[in-house]
Motif scaffolding. Structure first.
Motif, PDB file in Angstrom:
ATOM      1  N   ALA A 103       0.876  -1.168   0.000  1.00  0.00           N
ATOM      2  CA  ALA A 103       0.000   0.000   0.000  1.00  0.00           C
ATOM      3  C   ALA A 103       0.908   1.211   0.000  1.00  0.00           C
ATOM      4  O   ALA A 103       2.081   1.102   0.391  1.00  0.00           O
ATOM      5  N   PRO A 104       0.429   2.364  -0.429  1.00  0.00           N
ATOM      6  CA  PRO A 104       1.295   3.550  -0.430  1.00  0.00           C
ATOM      7  C   PRO A 104       1.880   3.816   0.958  1.00  0.00           C
ATOM      8  O   PRO A 104       1.157   3.905   1.945  1.00  0.00           O
ATOM      9  N   GLY A 105       3.199   3.874   1.013  1.00  0.00           N
ATOM     10  CA  GLY A 105       3.865   4.177   2.270  1.00  0.00           C
ATOM     11  C   GLY A 105       4.072   3.001   3.198  1.00  0.00           C
ATOM     12  O   GLY A 105       4.578   3.175   4.313  1.00  0.00           O
ATOM     13  N   VAL A 106       3.720   1.778   2.750  1.00  0.00           N
ATOM     14  CA  VAL A 106       3.846   0.594   3.604  1.00  0.00           C
ATOM     15  C   VAL A 106       4.572  -0.514   2.836  1.00  0.00           C
ATOM     16  O   VAL A 106       4.136  -0.920   1.757  1.00  0.00           O
ATOM     17  N   GLY A 107       5.682  -0.988   3.413  1.00  0.00           N
ATOM     18  CA  GLY A 107       6.445  -2.057   2.795  1.00  0.00           C
ATOM     19  C   GLY A 107       6.506  -3.293   3.666  1.00  0.00           C
ATOM     20  O   GLY A 107       5.843  -3.385   4.713  1.00  0.00           O
ATOM     21  N   LEU A 108       7.319  -4.262   3.235  1.00  0.00           N
ATOM     22  CA  LEU A 108       7.436  -5.547   3.916  1.00  0.00           C
ATOM     23  C   LEU A 108       8.870  -5.783   4.365  1.00  0.00           C
ATOM     24  O   LEU A 108       9.818  -5.597   3.588  1.00  0.00           O
ATOM     25  N   VAL A 109       9.018  -6.208   5.617  1.00  0.00           N
ATOM     26  CA  VAL A 109      10.317  -6.618   6.135  1.00  0.00           C
ATOM     27  C   VAL A 109      10.150  -7.988   6.779  1.00  0.00           C
ATOM     28  O   VAL A 109       9.018  -8.420   7.055  1.00  0.00           O
ATOM     29  N   SER A 110      11.248  -8.664   7.020  1.00  0.00           N
ATOM     30  CA  SER A 110      11.128 -10.019   7.552  1.00  0.00           C
ATOM     31  C   SER A 110      12.274 -10.336   8.497  1.00  0.00           C
ATOM     32  O   SER A 110      13.372  -9.774   8.406  1.00  0.00           O
ATOM     33  N   VAL A 111      11.970 -11.251   9.414  1.00  0.00           N
ATOM     34  CA  VAL A 111      12.970 -11.873  10.277  1.00  0.00           C
ATOM     35  C   VAL A 111      12.936 -13.360   9.955  1.00  0.00           C
ATOM     36  O   VAL A 111      11.857 -13.973   9.944  1.00  0.00           O
ATOM     37  N   MET A 112      14.109 -13.938   9.676  1.00  0.00           N
ATOM     38  CA  MET A 112      14.162 -15.322   9.223  1.00  0.00           C
ATOM     39  C   MET A 112      15.170 -16.119  10.041  1.00  0.00           C
ATOM     40  O   MET A 112      16.176 -15.578  10.490  1.00  0.00           O
ATOM     41  N   PHE A 113      14.863 -17.409  10.203  1.00  0.00           N
ATOM     42  CA  PHE A 113      15.754 -18.329  10.891  1.00  0.00           C
ATOM     43  C   PHE A 113      15.875 -19.596  10.052  1.00  0.00           C
ATOM     44  O   PHE A 113      14.888 -20.070   9.491  1.00  0.00           O
ATOM     45  N   PHE A 114      17.088 -20.143   9.996  1.00  0.00           N
ATOM     46  CA  PHE A 114      17.359 -21.295   9.134  1.00  0.00           C
ATOM     47  C   PHE A 114      18.169 -22.341   9.903  1.00  0.00           C
ATOM     48  O   PHE A 114      19.092 -21.991  10.646  1.00  0.00           O
ATOM     49  N   ARG A 115      17.844 -23.595   9.671  1.00  0.00           N
ATOM     50  CA  ARG A 115      18.621 -24.715  10.196  1.00  0.00           C
ATOM     51  C   ARG A 115      18.958 -25.632   9.028  1.00  0.00           C
ATOM     52  O   ARG A 115      18.062 -26.142   8.339  1.00  0.00           O
ATOM     53  N   TYR A 116      20.261 -25.819   8.788  1.00  0.00           N
ATOM     54  CA  TYR A 116      20.732 -26.638   7.677  1.00  0.00           C
ATOM     55  C   TYR A 116      21.352 -27.909   8.244  1.00  0.00           C
ATOM     56  O   TYR A 116      22.531 -27.925   8.636  1.00  0.00           O
ATOM     57  N   ASP A 117      20.580 -28.974   8.301  1.00  0.00           N
ATOM     58  CA  ASP A 117      21.053 -30.199   8.937  1.00  0.00           C
ATOM     59  C   ASP A 117      22.052 -30.966   8.077  1.00  0.00           C
ATOM     60  O   ASP A 117      23.012 -31.538   8.602  1.00  0.00           O
ATOM     61  N   VAL A 118      21.817 -31.018   6.775  1.00  0.00           N
ATOM     62  CA  VAL A 118      22.726 -31.733   5.870  1.00  0.00           C
ATOM     63  C   VAL A 118      23.018 -30.807   4.694  1.00  0.00           C
ATOM     64  O   VAL A 118      22.107 -30.421   3.962  1.00  0.00           O
ATOM     65  N   CYS A 119      24.294 -30.467   4.527  1.00  0.00           N
ATOM     66  CA  CYS A 119      24.661 -29.437   3.568  1.00  0.00           C
ATOM     67  C   CYS A 119      26.075 -29.694   3.058  1.00  0.00           C
ATOM     68  O   CYS A 119      26.904 -30.270   3.770  1.00  0.00           O
ATOM     69  N   ASP A 120      26.376 -29.235   1.840  1.00  0.00           N
ATOM     70  CA  ASP A 120      27.714 -29.395   1.263  1.00  0.00           C
ATOM     71  C   ASP A 120      28.805 -28.805   2.146  1.00  0.00           C
ATOM     72  O   ASP A 120      29.952 -29.251   2.094  1.00  0.00           O
ATOM     73  N   ILE A 121      28.474 -27.759   2.940  1.00  0.00           N
ATOM     74  CA  ILE A 121      29.478 -27.157   3.823  1.00  0.00           C
ATOM     75  C   ILE A 121      29.188 -27.496   5.286  1.00  0.00           C
ATOM     76  O   ILE A 121      29.608 -26.780   6.193  1.00  0.00           O
ATOM     77  N   ASP A 122      28.476 -28.589   5.511  1.00  0.00           N
ATOM     78  CA  ASP A 122      28.207 -29.143   6.844  1.00  0.00           C
ATOM     79  C   ASP A 122      27.128 -28.349   7.590  1.00  0.00           C
ATOM     80  O   ASP A 122      26.681 -27.302   7.150  1.00  0.00           O
TER      81      ASP A 122
END
Length: 307
Positions: A103-122
């Motif tokens: 809407a005019p004058g209103v944007g979106l922000v976010s807080v994010m959390f991630f857990r990578y259990d199995v990944c190329d860099i561990d």
């Protein structure tokens, strides 16, 4: 589920920087050229078909020669989407980028959390404060961008803070991708009942923490629901875009969530979030099972700043 204990490490070179990684871990054994047949035997991994359709390529980068994409075979994530005044958002954005407004004058922000259990860099955990921005590919906002952005099917973002729990994730993310990454204590635990996360500050206190009931989960076949995120960073004065593709396997959403507690303490993330002056939380998205392909950044053009 506690973070795996890293008892022994080995040193590796990333673009001239020496980094300690887990001895016998995926990075130590494969250096990003991970054997998918080996990964398929891991009981935490639901399958590897998504990755077989994404061949890796070797590229030169600020962290040396590396393979891309970086594969994340078993992940869980949580995202709080908030409304915030566009004036506050613009004060934190480079002039070349513009907020995605609902809407005019209103944007979106976010807080994010991630857990990578199995990944190329561990194994590692990660958190972020980010701003939804208009796609740099065009100056005008299309209805498609707004709808898909709200659904988290395709997002364009600019990240203010991105702490991680391991040194290799910090070096790769900061030197290779241009992200504002640092290493800190970071716990993320997500299951079908509860979503809990805490980011520590420099003194061991709370920077940001989340406590929430996990939204009811829906399951998807591999490849049925694939979302994407494009993040913009400046590397050596030149704009780049980084694409990540998420293979959603089990996820749910709560709109206008009430059963959440976001603790905003003292630290870099808390300062970034406060600077955006969030008005209210409009959505909680939690993915208890998923996979991710993170591509290396590529040069991109962005509009010239308005005079």
């Amino acid at each position: 589920m506690p973070e795996p204990t890293q008892k022994e490490t080995v040193e590796v070179d990333l673009g001239g920087r020496t980094v300690a990684v887990r001895k016998g871990g995926l990075y130590d054994r494969y250096r990003m050229k991970t054997d998918l047949d080996d990964i398929a035997q891991d009981p935490r991994v639901s399958g590897v078909d998504f990755f077989r359709r994404l061949p890796k390529a070797r590229v030169d980068s600020p962290i040396g020669s590396t393979l891309t994409p970086n594969f994340y075979y078993a992940i869980s994530t949580a995202r709080l989407t908030m409304l915030a005044p566009s004036r506050a958002i613009r004060s934190r954005l480079p002039r070349e980028l513009a907020p995605l407004e609902i809407a005019p004058g209103v944007g979106l922000v976010s807080v994010m959390f991630f857990r990578y259990d199995v990944c190329d860099i561990d194994f590692y955990t990660e958190a972020a404060v980010g701003i939804a921005v208009k796609p740099a590919r065009h100056g005008r906002l299309g209805a498609f961008d707004l709808v898909t952005g709200l659904k988290n099917e395709h997002l364009d973002s600019y990240v203010l803070s991105l702490p991680v729990s391991t040194e290799i994730a910090q070096v790769r993310g900061h030197d290779g991708y241009g992200f504002p990454k640092w290493v800190t204590g970071l716990d993320v635990d997500i299951d079908p009942q509860r979503t809990e996360a805490r980011v520590a500050n420099d003194t061991g206190g709370t920077d940001l923490a989340l406590h929430a009931a996990t939204p009811r989960q829906s399951t998807y076949r591999s490849g049925e629901r694939v979302g994407s995120l494009t993040s913009y960073t400046s590397i050596n004065g030149a704009w780049h875009s980084t694409l990540s593709q998420t293979n959603v396997l089990s996820a749910g959403t709560t709109r206008l969530p009430r059963d959440i507690q976001l603790d905003v303490g003292e630290g870099r993330m808390a300062d970034d979030l406060r600077s955006l002056k969030p008005i209210r939380t409009i959505q909680l998205d939690v993915m208890t099972q998923g996979q991710l392909a993170l591509h290396m950044p590529v040069p991109t053009s962005v509009p010239n700043p308005s005079k």
